[in-house]
Design a protein around this motif. Structure first.
Motif, PDB file in Angstrom:
ATOM      1  N   LEU A 186       0.805  -1.221   0.000  1.00  0.00           N
ATOM      2  CA  LEU A 186       0.000   0.000   0.000  1.00  0.00           C
ATOM      3  C   LEU A 186       0.839   1.273   0.000  1.00  0.00           C
ATOM      4  O   LEU A 186       0.519   2.219  -0.738  1.00  0.00           O
ATOM      5  N   PRO A 187       1.905   1.383   0.810  1.00  0.00           N
ATOM      6  CA  PRO A 187       2.719   2.610   0.759  1.00  0.00           C
ATOM      7  C   PRO A 187       3.338   2.873  -0.608  1.00  0.00           C
ATOM      8  O   PRO A 187       3.693   4.019  -0.913  1.00  0.00           O
ATOM      9  N   LEU A 188       3.480   1.844  -1.425  1.00  0.00           N
ATOM     10  CA  LEU A 188       4.004   2.027  -2.781  1.00  0.00           C
ATOM     11  C   LEU A 188       2.901   2.368  -3.762  1.00  0.00           C
ATOM     12  O   LEU A 188       3.108   3.139  -4.702  1.00  0.00           O
ATOM     13  N   LEU A 189       1.710   1.797  -3.559  1.00  0.00           N
ATOM     14  CA  LEU A 189       0.600   1.957  -4.496  1.00  0.00           C
ATOM     15  C   LEU A 189      -0.142   3.279  -4.312  1.00  0.00           C
ATOM     16  O   LEU A 189      -0.433   3.984  -5.290  1.00  0.00           O
ATOM     17  N   ALA A 190      -0.464   3.621  -3.063  1.00  0.00           N
ATOM     18  CA  ALA A 190      -1.345   4.766  -2.786  1.00  0.00           C
ATOM     19  C   ALA A 190      -0.807   6.089  -3.331  1.00  0.00           C
ATOM     20  O   ALA A 190      -1.569   6.851  -3.954  1.00  0.00           O
ATOM     21  N   PRO A 191       0.472   6.446  -3.128  1.00  0.00           N
ATOM     22  CA  PRO A 191       0.934   7.740  -3.641  1.00  0.00           C
ATOM     23  C   PRO A 191       0.835   7.864  -5.159  1.00  0.00           C
ATOM     24  O   PRO A 191       0.685   8.972  -5.686  1.00  0.00           O
ATOM     25  N   ALA A 192       0.914   6.746  -5.865  1.00  0.00           N
ATOM     26  CA  ALA A 192       0.829   6.788  -7.319  1.00  0.00           C
ATOM     27  C   ALA A 192      -0.602   7.008  -7.806  1.00  0.00           C
ATOM     28  O   ALA A 192      -0.805   7.464  -8.939  1.00  0.00           O
ATOM     29  N   LEU A 193      -1.582   6.692  -6.962  1.00  0.00           N
ATOM     30  CA  LEU A 193      -2.980   6.762  -7.377  1.00  0.00           C
ATOM     31  C   LEU A 193      -3.751   7.878  -6.693  1.00  0.00           C
ATOM     32  O   LEU A 193      -4.752   8.365  -7.239  1.00  0.00           O
ATOM     33  N   LEU A 194      -3.318   8.296  -5.494  1.00  0.00           N
ATOM     34  CA  LEU A 194      -4.050   9.287  -4.713  1.00  0.00           C
ATOM     35  C   LEU A 194      -3.078  10.363  -4.242  1.00  0.00           C
ATOM     36  O   LEU A 194      -1.984  10.061  -3.766  1.00  0.00           O
ATOM     37  N   SER A 195      -3.505  11.639  -4.344  1.00  0.00           N
ATOM     38  CA  SER A 195      -2.620  12.740  -3.957  1.00  0.00           C
ATOM     39  C   SER A 195      -2.931  13.302  -2.578  1.00  0.00           C
ATOM     40  O   SER A 195      -2.071  13.907  -1.939  1.00  0.00           O
ATOM     41  N   SER A 196      -4.141  13.108  -2.094  1.00  0.00           N
ATOM     42  CA  SER A 196      -4.548  13.683  -0.815  1.00  0.00           C
ATOM     43  C   SER A 196      -4.196  12.752   0.343  1.00  0.00           C
ATOM     44  O   SER A 196      -4.479  11.551   0.280  1.00  0.00           O
ATOM     45  N   PRO A 197      -3.589  13.288   1.427  1.00  0.00           N
ATOM     46  CA  PRO A 197      -3.330  12.458   2.614  1.00  0.00           C
ATOM     47  C   PRO A 197      -4.604  11.856   3.199  1.00  0.00           C
ATOM     48  O   PRO A 197      -4.590  10.714   3.682  1.00  0.00           O
ATOM     49  N   ASN A 198      -5.716  12.615   3.172  1.00  0.00           N
ATOM     50  CA  ASN A 198      -6.990  12.073   3.654  1.00  0.00           C
ATOM     51  C   ASN A 198      -7.393  10.850   2.852  1.00  0.00           C
ATOM     52  O   ASN A 198      -7.805   9.828   3.412  1.00  0.00           O
ATOM     53  N   ALA A 199      -7.296  10.955   1.541  1.00  0.00           N
ATOM     54  CA  ALA A 199      -7.676   9.842   0.667  1.00  0.00           C
ATOM     55  C   ALA A 199      -6.765   8.642   0.893  1.00  0.00           C
ATOM     56  O   ALA A 199      -7.219   7.495   0.929  1.00  0.00           O
ATOM     57  N   GLN A 200      -5.463   8.889   1.058  1.00  0.00           N
ATOM     58  CA  GLN A 200      -4.524   7.797   1.294  1.00  0.00           C
ATOM     59  C   GLN A 200      -4.808   7.106   2.627  1.00  0.00           C
ATOM     60  O   GLN A 200      -4.742   5.880   2.738  1.00  0.00           O
ATOM     61  N   GLY A 201      -5.150   7.901   3.649  1.00  0.00           N
ATOM     62  CA  GLY A 201      -5.482   7.320   4.949  1.00  0.00           C
ATOM     63  C   GLY A 201      -6.750   6.497   4.896  1.00  0.00           C
ATOM     64  O   GLY A 201      -6.826   5.411   5.492  1.00  0.00           O
ATOM     65  N   VAL A 202      -7.762   6.994   4.189  1.00  0.00           N
ATOM     66  CA  VAL A 202      -9.015   6.254   4.052  1.00  0.00           C
ATOM     67  C   VAL A 202      -8.775   4.934   3.325  1.00  0.00           C
ATOM     68  O   VAL A 202      -9.327   3.898   3.703  1.00  0.00           O
ATOM     69  N   LEU A 203      -7.937   4.961   2.278  1.00  0.00           N
ATOM     70  CA  LEU A 203      -7.638   3.730   1.553  1.00  0.00           C
ATOM     71  C   LEU A 203      -6.988   2.705   2.477  1.00  0.00           C
ATOM     72  O   LEU A 203      -7.322   1.513   2.433  1.00  0.00           O
ATOM     73  N   ALA A 204      -6.073   3.155   3.333  1.00  0.00           N
ATOM     74  CA  ALA A 204      -5.447   2.243   4.289  1.00  0.00           C
ATOM     75  C   ALA A 204      -6.477   1.664   5.246  1.00  0.00           C
ATOM     76  O   ALA A 204      -6.486   0.460   5.530  1.00  0.00           O
ATOM     77  N   GLY A 205      -7.376   2.495   5.742  1.00  0.00           N
ATOM     78  CA  GLY A 205      -8.399   2.024   6.675  1.00  0.00           C
ATOM     79  C   GLY A 205      -9.388   1.070   6.050  1.00  0.00           C
ATOM     80  O   GLY A 205      -9.924   0.185   6.724  1.00  0.00           O
ATOM     81  N   LEU A 206      -9.623   1.217   4.737  1.00  0.00           N
ATOM     82  CA  LEU A 206     -10.589   0.365   4.044  1.00  0.00           C
ATOM     83  C   LEU A 206     -10.018  -0.999   3.654  1.00  0.00           C
ATOM     84  O   LEU A 206     -10.777  -1.954   3.484  1.00  0.00           O
ATOM     85  N   THR A 207      -8.711  -1.098   3.515  1.00  0.00           N
ATOM     86  CA  THR A 207      -8.135  -2.309   2.937  1.00  0.00           C
ATOM     87  C   THR A 207      -7.283  -3.140   3.897  1.00  0.00           C
ATOM     88  O   THR A 207      -7.114  -4.344   3.682  1.00  0.00           O
ATOM     89  N   VAL A 208      -6.732  -2.515   4.934  1.00  0.00           N
ATOM     90  CA  VAL A 208      -5.824  -3.226   5.847  1.00  0.00           C
ATOM     91  C   VAL A 208      -6.637  -3.826   6.984  1.00  0.00           C
ATOM     92  O   VAL A 208      -7.650  -3.268   7.414  1.00  0.00           O
ATOM     93  N   TYR A 209      -6.175  -4.976   7.496  1.00  0.00           N
ATOM     94  CA  TYR A 209      -6.952  -5.736   8.476  1.00  0.00           C
ATOM     95  C   TYR A 209      -6.931  -5.124   9.874  1.00  0.00           C
ATOM     96  O   TYR A 209      -7.937  -4.618  10.357  1.00  0.00           O
ATOM     97  N   ALA A 210      -5.790  -5.199  10.554  1.00  0.00           N
ATOM     98  CA  ALA A 210      -5.711  -4.865  11.975  1.00  0.00           C
ATOM     99  C   ALA A 210      -5.293  -3.417  12.171  1.00  0.00           C
ATOM    100  O   ALA A 210      -4.630  -2.820  11.313  1.00  0.00           O
ATOM    101  N   VAL A 211      -5.650  -2.842  13.334  1.00  0.00           N
ATOM    102  CA  VAL A 211      -5.308  -1.457  13.636  1.00  0.00           C
ATOM    103  C   VAL A 211      -3.802  -1.225  13.593  1.00  0.00           C
ATOM    104  O   VAL A 211      -3.342  -0.245  12.991  1.00  0.00           O
ATOM    105  N   PRO A 212      -2.971  -2.083  14.212  1.00  0.00           N
ATOM    106  CA  PRO A 212      -1.526  -1.855  14.103  1.00  0.00           C
ATOM    107  C   PRO A 212      -1.025  -1.876  12.664  1.00  0.00           C
ATOM    108  O   PRO A 212      -0.101  -1.139  12.314  1.00  0.00           O
TER     109      PRO A 212
END
Length: 354
Positions: A186-212
């Protein structure tokens, strides 16, 4: 005095009998959990962060121990206690970690989007599982794990659908591997597809399993992304109760006769006690009935008990069964994750235009 007058009170006291039946297995799970926590600490020290959490390490260690030597009957009672009862207690404690207030403050659009994504992921995974020939229990566990919160969702849903320990362990092993790929990629994919930090954070929250893991995936995008990602992850976790309730109702209808269904089933029979406890604890936290001083001990208790449950599941899994499950399960997990990431990207673009 006749032969029938022999003493009958020859059973040991119940606490002594309980310790004799469950003590060795619980101690074994505790030792495996301690080793897993130590290995996670070693990862953090050597690599800067833990790529594999103690939960997954405990599962892997349990599987390896079982592969070397199958635990005998003396260990079985305690292993079963950790895999079931202690896990259920952990889920109740986990409810204190969530507050509905923070979720509602994020706005209805994001909340509805998360709910829709969870529903889509569940349905999409079920369709995939049917196409690949995955057994029903494993199919539903993969759907819950990928859509909601990985290990915790799988272990919460398993008793509801009557899944066996071996199905739980096998599914967790494959979904954990898929989740690790997402965290690393995800840290490699998200910056190439999304420019906003909010959008990148939401993508992480939607796709990653555990809070840590969300923290690990969102931290490279900044504090804003980290905060938003954690909040979105919380929204996904809150779907655990409704999904388990729906599964309980579905399974009850599948197993009951028409006459039983017409009489109806009680709420207590349809909804497992730990889901009710999770909801009650979450409601108490939202109403400020749980003291702040109790939050850290409850969270630590939930983590420790869940780690012991993962060790117990690993000790219940045959490595040959994992290898035999291979292709259908691996294919279902992989394609389900692709669908989740793709749908999440679409949702983020709709919400943020990024």
């Amino acid at each position: 005095m006749t032969a029938h007058a022999a003493p009958t009170c020859i059973h040991p006291l119940k606490p002594v009998g309980f310790l004799r039946m469950s003590g060795p297995g619980v101690l074994l799970c505790l030792l495996v959990s301690g080793l897993a926590i130590g290995l996670e600490g070693a990862e953090t020290h050597l690599l800067g962060k833990a790529w594999l959490e103690s939960l997954n390490l405990a599962l892997l260690l349990g599987v390896l121990i079982r592969a070397v030597r199958t635990p005998g009957p003396i260990w079985t009672g305690g292993i079963r206690l950790c895999a079931r009862t202690l896990l259920n207690v952990a889920i109740v404690c986990l409810g204190a970690s969530f507050s509905l207030h923070a979720v509602f403050c994020a706005g209805p659009a994001l909340l509805l989007g998360v709910m829709g994504l969870v529903l889509f992921s569940m349905v999409f995974t079920v369709i995939l599982g049917r196409a690949t020939g995955l057994p029903t229990h494993q199919l539903l566990l993969v759907a819950c794990g990928n859509a909601i919160c990985g290990n915790s969702a799988i272990m919460a849903a398993a008793p509801v659908i009557g899944a066996k320990e071996k199905d739980i362990g096998i599914t967790i092993a494959f979904t954990a591997a898929g989740g690790l790929v997402v965290v690393l990629g995800l840290p490699l994919l998200a910056p190439a597809l999304l420019s906003s930090p909010n959008a990148q954070g939401v993508l992480a929250g939607l796709t990653v399993y555990a809070v840590p893991q969300v923290v690990a995936a969102a931290t490279p995008f900044g504090q804003t992304a980290l905060h938003v990602g954690t909040l979105v992850k919380l929204m996904r976790v809150l779907m655990l109760g409704p999904v388990c309730l729906a599964l309980a109702v579905f399974c009850a209808k599948q197993s009951q006769t028409r006459q039983d269904t017409m009489r109806g089933a009680s709420f207590a029979r349809l909804v497992p006690w730990y889901i009710t406890g999770f909801a009650a604890m979450m409601t108490a936290r939202s109403c400020n009935l749980v003291p702040d001083v109790a939050l850290a001990p409850l969270s630590t208790t939930a983590t420790c008990l869940t780690t012991m449950a993962m060790a117990a599941l690993g000790l219940s899994v045959e490595l040959r069964a994992v290898l035999h499950a291979g292709r259908p399960l691996a294919l279902s997990v992989f394609l389900s994750l692709l669908g989740l990431v793709g749908a999440s990207l679409i949702l983020v673009r709709l919400l943020f235009g990024a």
